[in-house]
Design a protein around this motif. Structure first.
Motif, PDB file in Angstrom:
ATOM      1  N   TYR A  88       0.800  -1.352   0.016  1.00  0.00           N
ATOM      2  CA  TYR A  88       0.063  -0.095   0.077  1.00  0.00           C
ATOM      3  C   TYR A  88       0.894   1.468   0.036  1.00  0.00           C
ATOM      4  CZ  TYR A  88      -3.350   3.397   1.004  1.00  0.00           C
ATOM      5  OH  TYR A  88      -4.298   4.522   0.957  1.00  0.00           O
ATOM      6  N   GLY A  98      -3.377   4.303   4.868  1.00  0.00           N
ATOM      7  CA  GLY A  98      -2.438   3.425   5.054  1.00  0.00           C
ATOM      8  C   GLY A  98      -2.142   3.082   6.428  1.00  0.00           C
ATOM      9  N   ALA A 102      -2.607  -0.369   8.662  1.00  0.00           N
ATOM     10  CA  ALA A 102      -1.491  -0.826   9.283  1.00  0.00           C
ATOM     11  C   ALA A 102      -1.884  -1.128  10.833  1.00  0.00           C
ATOM     12  CB  ALA A 102      -0.316   0.000   9.216  1.00  0.00           C
ATOM     13  N   VAL A 109      -1.754  -6.023   4.956  1.00  0.00           N
ATOM     14  CA  VAL A 109      -0.761  -5.070   4.532  1.00  0.00           C
ATOM     15  C   VAL A 109       0.601  -5.552   4.447  1.00  0.00           C
ATOM     16  CG1 VAL A 109      -0.185  -2.804   4.481  1.00  0.00           C
ATOM     17  CG2 VAL A 109      -2.168  -3.195   4.919  1.00  0.00           C
ATOM     18  N   LEU A 112       4.425  -0.797   3.385  1.00  0.00           N
ATOM     19  CA  LEU A 112       3.777   0.494   3.399  1.00  0.00           C
ATOM     20  C   LEU A 112       4.549   1.681   2.882  1.00  0.00           C
ATOM     21  CD1 LEU A 112       1.026   1.633   4.702  1.00  0.00           C
ATOM     22  CD2 LEU A 112       2.371   1.768   6.760  1.00  0.00           C
ATOM     23  N   ALA A 201       8.050   0.329   6.233  1.00  0.00           N
ATOM     24  CA  ALA A 201       7.331   1.469   5.995  1.00  0.00           C
ATOM     25  C   ALA A 201       8.328   2.324   5.487  1.00  0.00           C
ATOM     26  CB  ALA A 201       6.649   2.138   6.974  1.00  0.00           C
TER      27      ALA A 201
END
Length: 416
Positions: A88, A98, A102, A109, A112, A201
């Motif tokens: 994502y 997002g 998460a 997910v 990220l 992330a």
């Protein structure tokens, strides 16, 4: 494009059907086309799902009330097309989605990317004020200021066609959905939950972003365990549009090797096991009372939502010890305003009428601002004053009209 039930979102698919899925979310006031320049490269390895926010890009104008509700609609959309796990990437409001996913659906997910995103976007007052301006003036003020919010001055001067395209995106948005998104962002705050995010992330921000800039990006990196920061030089808020090559390269690098396993059945983590039932005596009256929400805390939250943080902070600072503000907060807001029998619009109308009858002009100004935040329009406010002229007297209504007109002008005039 798909026909869109009310609990799902308008979406578009690009890339081969057997590729792992990457979902991409837009910023407030934009459409999925803000990601057009990334698609050719991303679809080499990914099946890309782009979605439009409600009321954006011709999507059905089914307003949402929170970022979590928007996340739920996205998951329902992905369910309809058989997507279980996905990478994502989202920009601004899309990035907030997002963060929400998460936290609430980490099993879905795989990785990220948060572009121009913050765990809290400005202040609640700022977004509610934006809603007041749009309700009174439409989206033209937002469209007019979009270029300076989204792009550097160098880019805006060199790319007038792109700037005009961006302005038209805003103008084509449904105003009610835009206002609803502002209300959702006003209450979005995941600062205290960032340490629960364990998904890898990428936090990507334009070096010149004045909306959610490097400071907000560093807050995300400091809070998320497995996060890294990428600052894109020469970019403002819509970095994917302004610096498409740099953003694409960073996304490709981040998502490489993180493709989700889409085989088999999605495994949802089980909820914590409930303890075995144990017979207990009926709770004592004082225990039942203790379980009820504290009227002061309830009232303080509601008072802030209606009157604004700045007003409440000033009121509390001006009267720190006498207990008067606690009385107002606990009983007026925690006991009366919080009752569900009347909605906030109606309570605002009743409050304005009482203040006009009593000649309380300072409080009338405060509650005129509150009424605008509670979605009463300037025309409706003037109609309330006209109605009070019959029942409260012409002199009272005439004086009130001056106060209400002044506040309407102050609150609904867009920034120069």
């Amino acid at each position: 494009m798909s026909e869109t039930p009310t609990n799902t979102l308008q979406y578009r698919l690009d890339g081969r059907e057997d590729a792992p899925v990457l979902v991409i979310g837009p910023s407030l006031g934009t459409t999925w086309h803000m990601w057009d320049r990334q698609i050719p490269e991303l679809t080499r390895d990914w099946r890309v799902v782009r979605f439009d926010l409600p009321g954006h890009g011709g999507a059905p104008a089914e307003a949402f009330t929170s970022v979590a509700e928007l996340g739920d609609r996205l998951l329902a959309t992905l369910d309809t097309i058989g997507v279980q796990r996905f990478g994502y990437a989202g920009c601004s409001l899309g990035g907030a989605v997002g963060l929400d996913l998460a936290l609430r659906a980490p099993h879905r997910v795989s990785s990220l990317a948060l572009v121009a995103t913050s765990p809290r976007f400005g202040s609640a007052d700022e977004f509610r004020q934006r809603g007041v301006i749009v309700r009174a003036n439409g989206l033209e003020p937002m469209a007019r200021t979009a270029p300076e919010q989204w792009f550097t001055s160098v880019f805006a001067g060199a790319q007038p066609a792109i700037v005009d395209w961006a302005v038209q995106m805003v103008r084509a948005t449904d105003p009610a959905c835009y206002i609803a998104a502002c209300e959702a962002l006003a209450v979005f705050d995941v600062r205290d939950a960032l340490d629960r995010i364990t998904i890898p992330a990428l936090v990507l921000v334009g070096s010149e972003d004045q909306v959610t800039g490097p400071a907000e990006a560093r807050t995300l990196v400091a809070g998320i365990a497995d996060a890294r920061l990428a600052v894109v030089p020469g970019a403002s808020h819509l970095a994917p549009v302004e610096q498409p090559a740099a953003v694409t390269d960073l996304l490709v690098e981040h998502f490489a090797g993180t493709a989700p396993d889409t085989s088999g059945t999605l495994t949802v983590p089980p909820p914590p096991a409930a303890p075995a039932p144990v017979a207990e005596p009926a709770p004592a009256a004082d225990a039942t009372e203790a379980a009820r929400p504290d009227p002061y805390e309830t009232g303080l939250g509601l008072r802030r939502e209606v009157l604004g943080d700045a007003h409440v902070d000033q009121a509390l600072a001006d009267d720190p010890d006498s207990g008067f503000q606690e009385l107002v907060t606990r009983y007026a807001w925690g006991e009366v305003w919080s009752r569900e029998s009347l909605d906030r619009r109606t309570r605002s109308a009743v409050t304005l009428t009482a203040l006009i009858a009593g000649g309380h002009h300072e409080a009338l100004a405060d509650h005129t601002r509150a009424a605008l935040r509670n979605s009463l329009s300037p025309d409706e406010l003037r109609e309330i004053v006209l109605h009070t002229a019959v029942y409260c007297g012409l002199p009272a209504a005439e004086s009130a009209l001056r106060v209400v007109t002044r506040v309407i002008r102050e609150e609904t005039t867009p920034p120069a």
